[in-house]
Design a protein around this motif. Structure first.
Motif, PDB file in Angstrom:
ATOM      1  N   TRP A  61       0.741  -1.200  -0.021  1.00 22.43           N
ATOM      2  CA  TRP A  61      -0.181   0.040  -0.001  1.00 22.43           C
ATOM      3  C   TRP A  61       0.870   1.246  -0.027  1.00 22.43           C
ATOM      4  CZ3 TRP A  61      -5.492   1.138   1.500  1.00 22.43           C
ATOM      5  CH2 TRP A  61      -6.115  -0.184   1.612  1.00 22.43           C
ATOM      6  N   GLY A  62       2.189   1.270   0.673  1.00 18.19           N
ATOM      7  CA  GLY A  62       2.786   2.534   0.775  1.00 18.19           C
ATOM      8  C   GLY A  62       2.452   3.238   1.669  1.00 18.19           C
ATOM      9  N   VAL A  63       1.791   2.944   2.888  1.00 20.65           N
ATOM     10  CA  VAL A  63       1.271   3.622   3.940  1.00 20.65           C
ATOM     11  C   VAL A  63       2.227   3.386   5.172  1.00 20.65           C
ATOM     12  CG1 VAL A  63      -1.096   3.724   3.017  1.00 20.65           C
ATOM     13  CG2 VAL A  63      -0.593   1.828   4.529  1.00 20.65           C
ATOM     14  N   PRO A  64       2.291   4.529   5.902  1.00 21.74           N
ATOM     15  CA  PRO A  64       3.092   4.297   7.191  1.00 21.74           C
ATOM     16  C   PRO A  64       2.422   3.376   8.248  1.00 21.74           C
ATOM     17  CG  PRO A  64       1.856   6.660   7.174  1.00 21.74           C
ATOM     18  CD  PRO A  64       1.586   5.928   5.697  1.00 21.74           C
ATOM     19  N   ARG A  65       0.984   3.213   8.393  1.00 22.81           N
ATOM     20  CA  ARG A  65       0.451   2.306   9.083  1.00 22.81           C
ATOM     21  C   ARG A  65      -1.026   2.390   8.657  1.00 22.81           C
ATOM     22  NH1 ARG A  65      -1.517   5.175  14.783  1.00 22.81           N
ATOM     23  NH2 ARG A  65      -2.697   6.913  13.728  1.00 22.81           N
ATOM     24  N   PHE A  66      -1.527   0.970   8.895  1.00 19.76           N
ATOM     25  CA  PHE A  66      -3.055   0.957   8.384  1.00 19.76           C
ATOM     26  C   PHE A  66      -4.141   1.352   9.497  1.00 19.76           C
ATOM     27  CE2 PHE A  66      -1.283  -2.953   6.182  1.00 19.76           C
ATOM     28  CZ  PHE A  66      -1.955  -2.522   4.815  1.00 19.76           C
ATOM     29  N   ASP A  67      -4.994   1.977   8.963  1.00 19.23           N
ATOM     30  CA  ASP A  67      -6.235   2.500   9.915  1.00 19.23           C
ATOM     31  C   ASP A  67      -6.897   1.270  10.559  1.00 19.23           C
ATOM     32  OD1 ASP A  67      -6.197   5.446   9.489  1.00 19.23           O
ATOM     33  OD2 ASP A  67      -6.569   4.774   7.213  1.00 19.23           O
ATOM     34  N   LEU A  68      -7.049   0.327   9.684  1.00 20.15           N
ATOM     35  CA  LEU A  68      -8.024  -0.718  10.243  1.00 20.15           C
ATOM     36  C   LEU A  68      -7.528  -2.212   9.443  1.00 20.15           C
ATOM     37  CD1 LEU A  68     -10.416  -2.555  11.072  1.00 20.15           C
ATOM     38  CD2 LEU A  68     -11.596  -1.700   9.198  1.00 20.15           C
ATOM     39  N   LEU A  69      -6.908  -3.075  10.656  1.00 14.50           N
ATOM     40  CA  LEU A  69      -6.727  -4.501   9.915  1.00 14.50           C
ATOM     41  C   LEU A  69      -7.770  -5.442  10.623  1.00 14.50           C
ATOM     42  CD1 LEU A  69      -2.667  -4.586  10.489  1.00 14.50           C
ATOM     43  CD2 LEU A  69      -4.149  -4.968   8.186  1.00 14.50           C
ATOM     44  N   GLN A  70      -8.176  -6.161   9.818  1.00 19.98           N
ATOM     45  CA  GLN A  70      -9.135  -7.237  10.076  1.00 19.98           C
ATOM     46  C   GLN A  70      -8.702  -8.708   9.836  1.00 19.98           C
ATOM     47  OE1 GLN A  70     -12.730  -5.471   7.824  1.00 19.98           O
ATOM     48  NE2 GLN A  70     -10.879  -4.762   6.943  1.00 19.98           N
ATOM     49  N   VAL A  71      -9.169  -9.474  10.602  1.00 20.05           N
ATOM     50  CA  VAL A  71      -8.828 -10.977  10.515  1.00 20.05           C
ATOM     51  C   VAL A  71      -9.786 -11.654   9.610  1.00 20.05           C
ATOM     52  CG1 VAL A  71      -8.615 -13.399  11.522  1.00 20.05           C
ATOM     53  CG2 VAL A  71      -8.087 -11.320  12.945  1.00 20.05           C
ATOM     54  N   HIS A  72      -9.179 -11.987   8.432  1.00 20.37           N
ATOM     55  CA  HIS A  72     -10.142 -12.351   7.223  1.00 20.37           C
ATOM     56  C   HIS A  72     -10.779 -13.707   7.517  1.00 20.37           C
ATOM     57  CE1 HIS A  72     -10.346 -11.967   2.456  1.00 20.37           C
ATOM     58  NE2 HIS A  72     -11.306 -12.738   3.122  1.00 20.37           N
ATOM     59  N   ASN A  73     -12.283 -13.690   7.079  1.00 17.70           N
ATOM     60  CA  ASN A  73     -13.024 -14.925   7.245  1.00 17.70           C
ATOM     61  C   ASN A  73     -12.644 -15.889   8.514  1.00 17.70           C
ATOM     62  OD1 ASN A  73     -14.311 -14.305   5.274  1.00 17.70           O
ATOM     63  ND2 ASN A  73     -13.156 -15.671   3.861  1.00 17.70           N
ATOM     64  N   LEU A  74     -12.121 -15.175   9.768  1.00 19.02           N
ATOM     65  CA  LEU A  74     -11.746 -15.697  11.147  1.00 19.02           C
ATOM     66  C   LEU A  74     -10.766 -16.590  10.854  1.00 19.02           C
ATOM     67  CD1 LEU A  74     -15.485 -16.418  12.415  1.00 19.02           C
ATOM     68  CD2 LEU A  74     -13.996 -14.163  12.495  1.00 19.02           C
ATOM     69  N   LEU A  75      -9.920 -16.630   9.703  1.00 16.62           N
ATOM     70  CA  LEU A  75      -8.827 -17.496   9.862  1.00 16.62           C
ATOM     71  C   LEU A  75      -7.991 -17.390  10.735  1.00 16.62           C
ATOM     72  CD1 LEU A  75      -7.437 -19.787   7.992  1.00 16.62           C
ATOM     73  CD2 LEU A  75      -6.345 -18.128   6.805  1.00 16.62           C
ATOM     74  N   SER A  76      -7.701 -18.361  11.750  1.00 10.06           N
ATOM     75  CA  SER A  76      -6.564 -18.221  12.770  1.00 10.06           C
ATOM     76  C   SER A  76      -7.186 -17.060  13.657  1.00 10.06           C
ATOM     77  CB  SER A  76      -5.344 -18.332  12.329  1.00 10.06           C
ATOM     78  OG  SER A  76      -4.989 -19.624  11.732  1.00 10.06           O
ATOM     79  N   TRP A  77      -8.083 -16.656  13.850  1.00  7.22           N
ATOM     80  CA  TRP A  77      -8.661 -15.383  14.432  1.00  7.22           C
ATOM     81  C   TRP A  77      -8.095 -14.967  15.779  1.00  7.22           C
ATOM     82  CZ3 TRP A  77     -11.123 -15.168  19.186  1.00  7.22           C
ATOM     83  CH2 TRP A  77     -11.981 -16.344  19.373  1.00  7.22           C
TER      84      TRP A  77
END
Lengths: 217, 306
Positions: free
Chosen positions: B134-150
């Motif tokens: 993405w080239g961003v300093p940090r993400f605003d939001l990170l999500q666990v995709h489809n509960l994989l190893s949540w």
């Protein structure tokens, strides 16, 4: 992945049909004029097929192995991998098939082609001819430009069909050489079907014909 | 309901170099995009975002990458903020990074990505690879995709948030999968966001997920608002109902979007598109009047008869 049975094929689709065929367009432009070399190799296989010679099976297996390796590297790893994270695994499968062609066909001379007009030989020869001469034009029939053509030795699908043709016409059934092509027929057929590509049925039909002919051999 | 000052936003985006990528007309500019606050912070988020599944996975195709950048430019120009992606989506993250660089890294961006890997220990490396794409300093939001190893990934994400490396944490599912487990996680974990599938024909999330999100103070992102375009194709055969004009809708896509974002628990819907006119149409759905409860019931009754 939990509850895998709740997923449909479309859940695994990562790209659009436009992107998929555009990849072939950019690939064809990038590797030109290797398509001519590949077609020449295909014609060479037909010539070897029609002529006698105890070494022709070995030579054909070697040519096919080169084609599988090329597709594994130039298409699957370098291009397809940019839109499909599973392409690396597909490339491993194609490399395994190349190794099997070298082992069974080149080293052990296990792809000696039949002579005669029996169903397996004729089907195999016809399948190879379709892969070499008809497959590149299939896109045209469905409104895609020639620059997106899938060519034997360059693209996976016609290379798989051509290999099935050769293995069908071999004196002895080499099941080990059929596994990867059959798996690819399922994968590619499913991909095209999910993209609603009008020629999605072709590869599964080829696989079914190959299975039927092989079982009856 | 909050609204963003579009003039200020457009001025800022134009200064960042987006103007060159803008189309000649942008219908959404005629109104202010509506926003809702993220419950855990109060930060206002426009009701329509931009998804990247399939549409932004164009590999190294320069022409297609430029087209995606144009879509992103039109999105920001129309007042959009949230772009959502995942490591699962092939080259989409790299294409977003390409577009952001081309657009001069718009300050309005709300970057939402996911972690999607079985191994918990490899999660941080995947997140870092995503951030670089993405080239961003940090993400605003990170999500666990489809509960994989949540369990493993949530630990990582919450630690990142505590360390100031991340602003919000969430989980995702789609097409109604694992809603039971999803609910249990929502009750037990301090999540800022949840992402689910919800649309006018698939309203399962209304029963438990959306009310629970309100109770727990969680923002809701809605994925697959058009069911991969199936809903638009299905309804396109029918004339736009007369009531569509009453809620400012000029197309079925806007009707479908307005239904979703008019649910009070929904914070942002993330339709995907490859077209500038469609992204403008989508953003325009987040302007003007939203349907009230009576109109929502009328909308459901109408489409269920089609």
């Amino acid at each position: 992945m939990s509850e895998w049975w709740t997923y449909s094929l479309s859940d695994f689709l990562l790209f659009s049909a436009h992107t998929y065929y555009r990849l072939f367009e950019l690939y064809n432009l990038a590797v030109w004029p290797w398509q001519i070399v590949a077609l020449a190799l295909g014609v060479g296989v037909l010539a070897l097929w029609l002529r006698g010679g105890s070494w022709r099976g070995r030579a054909i297996a070697a040519i096919l192995a080169i084609c599988w390796l090329w597709v594994a590297w130039a298409y699957l790893l370098v291009r397809y991998d940019t839109i499909n994270w599973a392409a690396g695994y597909f490339a491993i499968g194609f490399m395994i098939e190349a190794a099997l062609l070298v082992w069974s066909g080149l080293i052990r001379d296990g792809v000696r082609l039949r002579r005669g007009r029996d169903a397996a030989t004729m089907t195999g020869f016809g399948m190879f001819g379709v892969a070499l001469f008809v497959w590149p034009a299939i896109g045209l029939l469905f409104g895609r430009p020639m620059v997106q053509a899938e060519i034997f030795g360059i693209a996976p699908d016609p290379t798989v069909v051509a290999t099935l043709g050769v293995v069908l016409a071999a004196e002895r059934t080499r099941w080990e050489l059929l596994i990867v092509p059959f798996i690819w027929c399922v994968i590619s057929g499913a991909t095209l079907w999910t993209m609603e590509s009008p020629n999605a049925f072709l590869l599964p039909v080829v696989a079914l014909i190959a299975i039927a002919v092989t079982v009856r051999k | 309901m909050f609204s963003l000052d579009r003039r200020t936003l457009l001025r800022a985006i134009s200064a960042a170099g987006v103007a060159a990528a803008l189309p000649r007309s942008a219908p959404a500019q005629q109104g202010r995009v509506l926003t809702r606050p993220i419950p855990s912070s109060g930060e206002a988020l426009p009701l329509v975002g931009l998804g990247s599944w399939i549409t932004f996975n164009v590999g190294n195709d320069r022409v297609a990458r430029d087209a995606c950048a144009q879509v992103m430019g039109a999105f920001f120009a129309a007042g959009g903020r949230m772009i959502d992606s995942s490591p699962m989506y092939g080259s989409s993250q790299n294409v977003i990074g390409y577009g952001l660089a081309k657009l001069g890294r718009p300050a309005a961006l709300f970057s939402a990505d996911k972690v999607w890997i079985s191994s918990g220990s490899r999660g941080p490396a995947q997140i870092e690879a995503s951030r670089q794409a993405w080239g961003v300093p940090r993400f605003d939001l990170l999500q666990v995709h489809n509960l994989l190893s949540w369990e493993l990934h949530l630990r990582t994400l919450l630690a990142m948030k505590a360390a100031g490396q991340l602003r919000y944490v969430g989980i995702t599912t789609s097409e109604g999968r694992r809603h039971g487990e999803f609910e249990r996680i929502m009750r037990a974990q301090p999540l800022d966001f949840v992402q689910v599938t919800y649309n006018i024909l698939d309203r399962e999330a209304e029963d438990r997920i959306l009310p629970l999100a309100r109770d727990r103070g969680m923002a809701v992102i809605v994925n697959r608002p058009f069911q991969q375009g199936d809903l638009i194709r299905k309804f396109a055969r029918y004339p736009l109902p007369g009531w569509a004009a009453e809620i400012g809708c000029a197309s079925w896509a806007q009707v479908l979007l307005k239904f979703i974002i008019s649910h009070p628990a929904v914070t942002c819907a993330i339709p995907t598109t490859t077209r500038v006119d469609h992204v403008q149409e989508n953003l325009a759905a987040s302007t003007g009047q939203l349907p009230d409860a009576a109109m929502r019931a009328r909308m459901i009754a109408h489409v269920e008869k089609l």
